[in-house]
Structures are given as structure tokens and as C-alpha cells.
Design an enzyme around this catalytic site. Structure first.
Site, PDB file in Angstrom:
ATOM      1  CG  ASP A  70      -2.131   0.923   0.946  1.00 25.95           C
ATOM      2  OD1 ASP A  70      -2.523   1.086  -0.230  1.00 25.95           O
ATOM      3  OD2 ASP A  70      -2.654   1.515   1.902  1.00 25.95           O
ATOM      4  NE  ARG A 180       5.103   0.098  -5.119  1.00 24.47           N
ATOM      5  CZ  ARG A 180       5.149   1.115  -5.955  1.00 24.47           C
ATOM      6  NH1 ARG A 180       5.981   1.122  -6.965  1.00 24.47           N
ATOM      7  NH2 ARG A 180       4.330   2.139  -5.813  1.00 24.47           N
TER       8      ARG A 180
HETATM    9  P1  IMP Z   1      -2.445   1.621  -3.818  1.00 23.65           P
HETATM   10  O1  IMP Z   1      -1.190   1.293  -3.060  1.00 23.65           O
HETATM   11  O2  IMP Z   1      -2.791   0.586  -4.843  1.00 23.65           O
HETATM   12  O3  IMP Z   1      -3.573   1.985  -2.912  1.00 23.65           O
HETATM   13  O4  IMP Z   1      -2.177   2.874  -4.724  1.00 23.65           O
HETATM   14  C1  IMP Z   1      -1.241   3.828  -4.417  1.00 23.65           C
HETATM   15  C2  IMP Z   1      -1.313   4.924  -5.464  1.00 23.65           C
HETATM   16  O5  IMP Z   1      -0.249   5.828  -5.162  1.00 23.65           O
HETATM   17  C3  IMP Z   1      -1.074   4.448  -6.886  1.00 23.65           C
HETATM   18  O6  IMP Z   1      -2.250   4.107  -7.549  1.00 23.65           O
HETATM   19  C4  IMP Z   1      -0.419   5.681  -7.508  1.00 23.65           C
HETATM   20  O7  IMP Z   1      -1.396   6.612  -7.871  1.00 23.65           O
HETATM   21  C5  IMP Z   1       0.371   6.241  -6.341  1.00 23.65           C
HETATM   22  N1  IMP Z   1       1.746   5.685  -6.356  1.00 23.65           N
HETATM   23  C6  IMP Z   1       2.281   4.793  -5.494  1.00 23.65           C
HETATM   24  N2  IMP Z   1       3.548   4.495  -5.834  1.00 23.65           N
HETATM   25  C7  IMP Z   1       3.800   5.196  -6.959  1.00 23.65           C
HETATM   26  C8  IMP Z   1       4.942   5.290  -7.818  1.00 23.65           C
HETATM   27  O8  IMP Z   1       5.987   4.649  -7.651  1.00 23.65           O
HETATM   28  N3  IMP Z   1       4.820   6.145  -8.842  1.00 23.65           N
HETATM   29  C9  IMP Z   1       3.704   6.870  -9.090  1.00 23.65           C
HETATM   30  N4  IMP Z   1       2.598   6.795  -8.354  1.00 23.65           N
HETATM   31  C10 IMP Z   1       2.645   5.960  -7.286  1.00 23.65           C
END
Ligand code: IMP
Length: 194
Positions: A70, A180
Site C-alpha cells: 500500500d 517500493r
Molecule cells: P495503492 O497502493 O494501490 O492503494 O495505490 C497507491 C497509489 O499511489 C497508486 O495508484 C499511484 O497513484 C500512487 N503511487 C504509489 N507508488 C507510486 C509510484 O511509484 N509512482 C507513481 N505513483 C505511485
């Protein structure tokens, strides 16, 4: 350890994570490889709890080690928004970036500091335990989009470490220092001790 399922249907995330883990897990799949839809409601205001919930649910369902992440983008000038709502800040990446740029309208470079956060959870069914790893990446939100690689907010996120926007670099390069990538590096060190 042989197999791992990634608790995501996000193709961008999967493409980023898979090569990072290839050394430690032979067969890596994601939820997108299965026809059934497994709904996990990310209802916690805490990234780590959402990651653990996803990893446990998916790992428990398939009976194999599961990894969930997340993550989110926090912009200090916006009180930490979009934060936990990063993936829901608009209907698609384009809208989300436009909204962010609009909200930062008139704010000079110095006030555009931002941070990506990633919490990665690994659920091991044989131990019935979840392990969580954290990584972050500091940078700035630019005034417009740059580059065409990556996903999400990459085209508007500038890394001073790199002197580039994240969408201007390859996945391999990004993985070396991204939020990440850093969390996964910790996870790999842990997996080696098992
Ligand atoms: P989730 O972890 O799926 O809830 O989504 C996190 C959101 O944060 C993603 O859909 C992106 O919009 C944004 N995000 C997270 N990590 C990155 C990255 O490495 N690059 C660009 N956007 C990111």
C-alpha cells in the site's frame, strides 16, 4: 521459498515488483492471473494495515505466500494529500495528476516538497504471520508532466537524487532507489534469514 502471489491487479506495480523478487521466488503471479475477483476493502487510514489486510486475505485464500503493498504520495503543502487516497484522487492517472497540479497552482518550487511512501507486507501461511517493510522517496512535484515511463504520479514527481522526473527513467533505475524498491530490499534481507 518457491511461489509468491502479489495481491495486486495493478499492471504497473506488478511490472515493477516482479523483477525485484525474481531471485528469491521462482514463480510469481498476481491476482490478474486468476479469473475470480477477490475483493479487499482498503478501509484503514494506515497504509501498513491495508497492506497486511490484502496480504493475509490473498495468501489465506490461495494458501501461498502473498505480498501486498500500500503506497501513496504525500504533499506537505496539501497537508499530506493525496496520501492514503492517492489511487482514488481522480478517475485515472491523468485526472489525478491534473488535480494535484491544480491544487499546487501558484506554489513555488520550495513549497512543492513531496514524499512517496510504500509499505510492503509479506504473509506466510505456514507461520500465519505478516511481516511489514517500509520505504520512502523524497522529492518535489513539478509544474507539469515530464517523461512517459512508469505509472501513477511518476511524470510529476521530481527526484533531486536523480536530477530527473520518475517517468524519465527506466523501471530498473527506478527500482534501485524508489520507495517500493527500498521496502523490497528490506524484505529480501528478511527472506534470506528464513
Ligand atoms: P495503492 O497502493 O494501490 O492503494 O495505490 C497507491 C497509489 O499511489 C497508486 O495508484 C499511484 O497513484 C500512487 N503511487 C504509489 N507508488 C507510486 C509510484 O511509484 N509512482 C507513481 N505513483 C505511485
Amino acid at each position: 521459498m518457491k511461489d509468491l502471489i502479489m495481491a495486486t491487479t495493478n499492471a504497473g506495480k506488478f511490472a515493477e515488483l516482479k523483477p525485484l523478487l525474481a531471485e528469491h521466488f521462482k514463480e510469481i503471479c498476481s491476482l490478474a492471473d486468476f479469473p475470480e475477483t477477490l475483493q479487499v476493502v482498503e478501509d484503514s487510514p494506515h497504509y501498513a494495515q491495508n497492506a497486511m489486510k490484502k496480504a493475509r486475505k490473498v495468501g489465506g485464500h490461495f494458501g501461498m505466500p502473498a505480498l501486498a503493498d500500500d503506497s501513496g504520495l504525500e504533499v506537505a503543502a496539501l497537508g499530506g494529500r493525496p496520501g492514503i487516497r492517492s489511487s482514488r484522487y481522480g478517475r485515472n492517472d491523468e485526472e489525478r495528476m491534473e488535480r494535484l497540479l491544480h491544487e499546487l497552482d501558484g506554489i513555488p518550487w520550495d513549497g512543492r516538497g513531496a514524499k512517496f511512501k510504500a509499505y510492503v507486507a509479506l504473509y506466510l501461511p505456514e507461520k500465519d504471520r505478516c511481516y511489514v517493510f517500509y520505504g520512502e522517496l523524497k522529492g518535489f512535484i513539478g509544474f507539469e508532466q515530464h517523461g512517459s515511463h512508469g505509472f501513477g504520479y511518476d511524470p510529476v514527481f521530481y527526484s533531486p537524487e536523480l536530477g530527473k522526473y520518475l517517468a524519465e527513467i527506466s523501471t530498473d533505475e527506478k527500482n534501485k532507489f524508489s520507495h517500493r524498491g527500498r521496502a523490497i530490499a528490506l524484505l529480501k534481507t528478511f527472506v534470506e534469514t528464513l
